[in-house]
Each structure stands twice: as structure tokens, then as C-alpha cells.
Design a protein around this motif. Structure first.
Motif, mmCIF file in Angstrom:
data_model
loop_
_atom_site.group_PDB
_atom_site.id
_atom_site.type_symbol
_atom_site.label_atom_id
_atom_site.label_comp_id
_atom_site.label_asym_id
_atom_site.label_seq_id
_atom_site.Cartn_x
_atom_site.Cartn_y
_atom_site.Cartn_z
ATOM 1 N N VAL A 368 -34.675 -3.950 13.332
ATOM 2 C CA VAL A 368 -34.961 -4.355 11.952
ATOM 3 C C VAL A 368 -36.094 -5.377 11.963
ATOM 4 C CG1 VAL A 368 -34.045 -5.478 9.895
ATOM 5 C CG2 VAL A 368 -32.607 -3.892 11.193
ATOM 6 N N ASP A 369 -37.180 -5.051 11.270
ATOM 7 C CA ASP A 369 -38.349 -5.934 11.265
ATOM 8 C C ASP A 369 -38.170 -7.125 10.324
ATOM 9 O OD1 ASP A 369 -39.860 -4.218 12.996
ATOM 10 O OD2 ASP A 369 -40.142 -2.878 11.277
ATOM 11 N N GLU A 370 -37.529 -6.886 9.190
ATOM 12 C CA GLU A 370 -37.411 -7.933 8.181
ATOM 13 C C GLU A 370 -36.058 -7.827 7.489
ATOM 14 O OE1 GLU A 370 -39.186 -11.223 7.161
ATOM 15 O OE2 GLU A 370 -40.712 -9.714 7.617
ATOM 16 N N ILE A 371 -35.377 -8.976 7.330
ATOM 17 C CA ILE A 371 -34.118 -9.037 6.607
ATOM 18 C C ILE A 371 -34.362 -9.844 5.340
ATOM 19 C CG2 ILE A 371 -31.681 -9.668 6.702
ATOM 20 C CD1 ILE A 371 -32.489 -10.015 9.899
ATOM 21 N N VAL A 372 -34.190 -9.203 4.210
ATOM 22 C CA VAL A 372 -34.491 -9.808 2.914
ATOM 23 C C VAL A 372 -33.187 -10.126 2.191
ATOM 24 C CG1 VAL A 372 -35.440 -9.317 0.634
ATOM 25 C CG2 VAL A 372 -36.741 -8.714 2.680
ATOM 26 N N LEU A 373 -33.076 -11.346 1.682
ATOM 27 C CA LEU A 373 -31.877 -11.771 0.957
ATOM 28 C C LEU A 373 -32.131 -11.789 -0.541
ATOM 29 C CD1 LEU A 373 -30.531 -14.688 3.189
ATOM 30 C CD2 LEU A 373 -30.101 -12.233 3.361
ATOM 31 N N VAL A 374 -31.195 -11.201 -1.276
ATOM 32 C CA VAL A 374 -31.294 -11.109 -2.733
ATOM 33 C C VAL A 374 -29.940 -11.500 -3.321
ATOM 34 C CG1 VAL A 374 -31.842 -9.605 -4.690
ATOM 35 C CG2 VAL A 374 -32.905 -9.180 -2.466
ATOM 36 N N GLY A 375 -29.955 -12.135 -4.486
ATOM 37 C CA GLY A 375 -28.713 -12.505 -5.151
ATOM 38 C C GLY A 375 -28.317 -13.938 -4.839
ATOM 39 N N GLY A 376 -27.812 -14.638 -5.855
ATOM 40 C CA GLY A 376 -27.516 -16.063 -5.721
ATOM 41 C C GLY A 376 -26.520 -16.397 -4.638
ATOM 42 N N SER A 377 -25.586 -15.486 -4.335
ATOM 43 C CA SER A 377 -24.557 -15.786 -3.334
ATOM 44 C C SER A 377 -25.122 -15.860 -1.917
ATOM 45 C CB SER A 377 -23.433 -14.747 -3.399
ATOM 46 O OG SER A 377 -22.735 -14.838 -4.630
ATOM 47 N N THR A 378 -26.334 -15.327 -1.704
ATOM 48 C CA THR A 378 -26.938 -15.427 -0.367
ATOM 49 C C THR A 378 -27.459 -16.837 -0.092
ATOM 50 O OG1 THR A 378 -29.115 -14.668 -1.134
ATOM 51 C CG2 THR A 378 -27.576 -12.987 -0.323
ATOM 52 N N ARG A 379 -27.350 -17.731 -1.070
ATOM 53 C CA ARG A 379 -27.699 -19.136 -0.828
ATOM 54 C C ARG A 379 -26.641 -19.828 0.030
ATOM 55 N NH1 ARG A 379 -31.567 -21.035 -4.383
ATOM 56 N NH2 ARG A 379 -31.917 -19.800 -6.278
ATOM 57 N N ILE A 380 -25.428 -19.306 0.034
ATOM 58 C CA ILE A 380 -24.330 -19.956 0.751
ATOM 59 C C ILE A 380 -24.676 -20.043 2.235
ATOM 60 C CG2 ILE A 380 -21.895 -19.740 1.383
ATOM 61 C CD1 ILE A 380 -21.462 -18.317 -1.311
ATOM 62 N N PRO A 381 -24.698 -21.256 2.805
ATOM 63 C CA PRO A 381 -25.145 -21.422 4.197
ATOM 64 C C PRO A 381 -24.384 -20.558 5.201
ATOM 65 C CG PRO A 381 -25.026 -23.553 3.105
ATOM 66 C CD PRO A 381 -24.446 -22.557 2.147
ATOM 67 N N ARG A 382 -23.075 -20.431 5.045
ATOM 68 C CA ARG A 382 -22.294 -19.664 6.010
ATOM 69 C C ARG A 382 -22.684 -18.185 5.984
ATOM 70 N NH1 ARG A 382 -20.834 -18.844 10.817
ATOM 71 N NH2 ARG A 382 -19.121 -17.344 11.019
ATOM 72 N N ILE A 383 -23.010 -17.660 4.806
ATOM 73 C CA ILE A 383 -23.424 -16.264 4.706
ATOM 74 C C ILE A 383 -24.745 -16.056 5.456
ATOM 75 C CG2 ILE A 383 -24.280 -14.519 3.090
ATOM 76 C CD1 ILE A 383 -22.097 -15.465 1.159
ATOM 77 N N ARG A 384 -25.671 -16.979 5.280
ATOM 78 C CA ARG A 384 -26.940 -16.883 6.007
ATOM 79 C C ARG A 384 -26.706 -16.999 7.514
ATOM 80 N NH1 ARG A 384 -31.565 -20.011 2.373
ATOM 81 N NH2 ARG A 384 -31.267 -18.723 0.504
ATOM 82 N N GLN A 385 -25.747 -17.839 7.880
ATOM 83 C CA GLN A 385 -25.434 -18.017 9.298
ATOM 84 C C GLN A 385 -24.825 -16.747 9.894
ATOM 85 O OE1 GLN A 385 -22.770 -21.285 10.044
ATOM 86 N NE2 GLN A 385 -22.956 -21.123 12.266
ATOM 87 N N VAL A 386 -23.933 -16.102 9.157
ATOM 88 C CA VAL A 386 -23.324 -14.854 9.620
ATOM 89 C C VAL A 386 -24.400 -13.797 9.874
ATOM 90 C CG1 VAL A 386 -21.902 -12.891 8.876
ATOM 91 C CG2 VAL A 386 -21.046 -15.220 8.587
ATOM 92 N N ILE A 387 -25.360 -13.677 8.946
ATOM 93 C CA ILE A 387 -26.440 -12.700 9.090
ATOM 94 C C ILE A 387 -27.347 -13.069 10.267
ATOM 95 C CG2 ILE A 387 -28.483 -11.731 7.949
ATOM 96 C CD1 ILE A 387 -26.934 -12.076 5.293
#
Length: 440
Positions: A368-387
């Protein structure tokens, strides 16, 4: 002949020079086409500014750039957006939300019955389609596209007020998994609001455009869209200016509302432990829900937040049916660790559709070259950490995730309106055999 060619060449040069001077010294024309994101939980409208090449997401009078996708029918009239959201708890039977889940979708009676059990407002079956039953002055049956048209009409008004001119043309986004019927009904909603739709663009493609991926050399793009009520994951292949949606998966019952509910349940237990009773008045429950939403947002920035909500609680000595009540100030410290612990299993569920789209796309996580986050819930730090932990690299967070789709749609609207400086247009390759896999 040579003289004629010289005159023609001079004329073309003069036109080009005039165009250049116009761009440099004349005020830019107003945008002619708006970009609209009709979201399940929130919706937005934006314009591409000729000359500067920037996108302006239009705000309401209070400076808010997203409008809740909520419509409330009252005896005095129809309320839309924040006004409807504020009074939703007081009039739940006439408050319609999540209409996008039903627009243009074909249901069996059993499917609709299962879906309608999640809502307080009444949903009726009409020859394979959903309708909403409303009673305000009189009994009404309204379609999902009518609800959508009321939201789009409000966005249209916001755009016209910002531009100081009438608006009649738009580009609109839809989920990648929408079939032709759902797309047509979305266009119908726009037409009811007085908008001529020039193009329907997939939400993942719009998000990729917002991140500028239509202008750079990338191939495999993963879009993770986690909003208030749904999770959608799309794998895009991009070659030149063309996007192909290669695989889709998601969870239509996972989003920010579910994270809020976990914290709300925790607070109810705390209140009961402390006072021997729980709030029963709609206004108190509404204030608690507001406090929970604010806490979730603040925990994206801070390690802890303080919740303070005045509550009117029934006297525990009289039981639930007692008339006596006392007012207390409920205070509770909520830490980020607590919030993450309450939602640990939900956060991990995000990887299920991610793994599914990679499997269906025959791709490893490292391709995967690029991972794009969309939607307000992707602001949650733990969600970004999981990804981040799953892919071994940081997702792209350079664009406001709440506004990524509307920014991309506005760029496409600017292209359709011929605004300069011209962008590289994104073309979507239709994949009519693609189906979204849902996890619950």
C-alpha cells in the motif's frame, strides 16, 4: 496566405496574452459549481476558488463547516441541521437522521424491519423502498430523498449567501458501493433542492483528490473512512488520473456514536453508584450526550478531561416512580486510557475490513503506497495507532478528515466549472461487479 497565417497567429497570441493578463490583474470570477458531501452523519459544501486554486469549505453563521444530517418536523415547521439536533431528544419520533442509509436502497420487509428497530422514528415499507412516518399537524410519509433534499437545500442556501449569487450546479459524492438506483435517487434529492448535478463522484476518490493523490505518482491507495455511524474501507488503484475501486469492505454499525455510547454507559453506572439513581429526564440525557461528545473530541488533544453536568435525579428512597427529585452536579474525570479501554474491542474491529480489502485485492499490507484517513473518528489517537502498527507506517493526516470528501468534491466541481488554475481531473473506472463486504 502567409499574411493570413501571420494574422491568425497574432490573434491567437493576443487571446492568450489577454487571458494571462486577465488572470493576473482582473478579480477572479465567482465559482459557478459547488461541491457537496451529503454524509450519513454530517454534510458539507465547498467551492474551488478561481485564481488562488484553493478550496473554501463554506461555514454557517456560527462558523461551523459541517451540518448535522438531521431533520426535525414540528407543528411550527421543519428544522434542519444543528437546530434539529438540539431538539432531537425532546421529539425523537419526528426527528429523522441517517436517511442516507435508506436512499434508493431496495429492502425486503424483513430487512427493513430489522433496520428500523435501530431507530426511534417510524420507518414504513413501500414496495421495496423505505419511507418515514411523521406526525406534525398532520400525518406525513416522506421519502429518504426528500430528507436529503432538505439538507441539500440548506447547503445551497449557505453557498448562495457566501457567494452572493444564485447556485444551480453541483458535483456530489456518494459511497463507492452505491448502485445505479442509489446514485439516481441521490441525484433526485439534489434536483428537489434545485441543483443540477454535473457529476457524481465516489467518496474514496474525492478523498484521494483532497490529499492531492490525483497529481502525484502513487498506485495503491487505501482509504479508511470512519464517521459517526459507519466504517468504510476502499482500496483504489490509480494510474495517471484514473482511479479504480478494486475492493471495498466495512461495518455499517461501527462509528463515533458507538464509541460515545460506551462512555455514556460508563457514566450512567458511575451516577448510579454515586447517587443510587440514574437520569430519566430527556434534557439531562441530552446534556450527558453532549458532554460525552465534547469529551471524545477533547481526548484527541488531551490526556484527560473533566465532565461537569447538572442533573435532576429521582429520590432513590421513593423508587423510580417517585415524584421527588434533587439536583446534583455530576463531576467525573475521564482519561484517554479509560476511553480507549472502554472501546478497545471496537477499535480493533477496524482492522477486519482492512484485512478483507487487502485479501480481495490480492495485496500485502506493505504494497500500500498511501493510507488516507477520512471521517472525524479517525482523529482518535488510538485508531491512528492501530492503523500505524498494522501497516508499519504513518497514515496520511495532512487533510482535515472531517472535510476531506467535500474538499475533493469541490476540486472536481472547480474542474467541471472550468476554474483556473486548472487541476488534473480524476476519472473513475466503473466496476459494476464490485460488492462491499460488511462486518457486524
Amino acid at each position: 496566405m502567409a499574411g493570413a497565417m501571420a494574422i491568425l497567429g497574432s490573434s491567437i497570441l493576443a487571446l492568450l496574452l489577454a487571458g494571462y493578463l486577465a488572470q493576473q490583474y482582473l478579480p477572479p470570477p465567482k465559482p459557478k459549481v459547488i461541491g457537496v458531501d451529503l454524509g450519513t452523519t454530517y454534510c458539507s459544501v465547498g467551492v474551488f476558488q478561481p485564481g488562488s486554486g484553493k478550496v473554501e469549505v463554506i461555514a454557517d453563521k456560527a462558523g461551523r463547516k459541517s451540518l448535522p444530517s438531521v431533520v426535525l418536523f414540528t407543528d411550527q415547521g421543519i428544522l434542519v441541521g444543528y437546530e434539529a439536533q438540539e431538539l432531537a431528544d425532546a421529539n425523537p419520533l419526528n426527528t429523522v437522521y441517517d436517511a442516507k442509509r435508506f436512499i434508493g436502497k431496495h429492502f425486503t420487509q424483513e430487512e427493513l424491519s430489522t433496520e428500523s428497530s435501530r431507530y426511534q422514528f417510524k420507518i414504513l415499507y413501500n414496495k421495496g423502498s423505505a419511507e418515514f412516518s411523521i406526525f406534525a399537524n398532520e400525518s406525513l410519509r416522506v421519502s429518504p430523498e426528500y430528507i436529503g433534499s432538505l439538507l441539500l437545500l440548506e447547503l445551497k442556501r449557505m453557498a448562495e449567501q457566501y457567494l452572493g449569487a444564485p447556485v444551480s450546479k453541483a458535483v456530489i459524492s456518494v459511497p463507492a458501493e452505491f448502485d445505479e438506483r442509489q446514485r439516481n435517487h441521490t441525484v433526485k434529492a439534489a434536483q428537489l433542492a434545485g441543483l443540477d448535478i454535473l457529476r457524481v463522484i465516489n467518496e474514496p476518490t474525492a478523498a484521494a483528490m483532497a490529499y492531492g493523490l490525483h497529481k502525484v505518482d502513487v498506485f495503491n491507495v487505501l482509504v479508511v473512512d470512519l464517521g459517526g455511524g459507519t466504517l468504510d474501507v476502499s482500496l483504489l488503484n490509480k494510474q495517471g488520473g484514473m482511479f479504480l475501486t478494486r475492493a471495498m469492505a466495512g461495518n455499517n454499525q461501527l462509528g463515533g456514536q458507538d464509541f460515545n455510547q460506551r462512555l455514556l454507559q460508563f457514566l450512567f453506572k458511575r451516577i448510579h453508584q454515586r447517587y443510587g439513581a440514574v437520569p430519566i429526564q430527556k434534557q439531562d440525557v441530552h446534556h450527558l450526550r453532549q458532554a460525552v461528545e465534547a469529551a471524545k473530541l477533547n481526548l484527541t488533544l488531551f490526556d484527560s478531561v473533566q465532565i461537569r453536568v447538572p442533573l435532576s435525579l429521582p429520590d432513590s428512597s421513593e423508587g423510580e416512580g417517585g415524584d421527588r427529585a434533587s439536583t446534583v452536579l455530576f463531576e467525573e474525570t475521564v482519561t484517554r486510557d479509560l476511553f480507549e479501554g472502554l472501546n478497545r474491542d471496537l477499535f480493533e474491529k477496524i482492522l477486519d475490513p482492512v484485512e478483507e480489502v487487502l485479501s480481495r485485492g490480492h495485496l500485502s499490507r506493505y504494497e500500500v503506497d498511501e493510507i488516507v484517513l477520512v471521517g472525524g473518528s479517525t482523529r482518535i489517537p488510538r485508531i491512528r495507532q492501530v492503523i500505524h502498527e498494522f501497516f508499519g507506517k504513518e497514515p496520511n493526516t495532512s487533510v482535515d478528515p472531517d472535510l476531506a470528501v467535500v474538499i475533493g468534491v469541490a476540486i472536481q466541481a472547480g474542474i467541471m466549472g472550468g476554474s483556473w488554475p486548472l487541476q488534473v481531473s480524476a476519472l473513475e473506472i466503473p466496476n459494476r461487479h464490485l460488492r462491499k463486504v460488511n462486518f457486524n
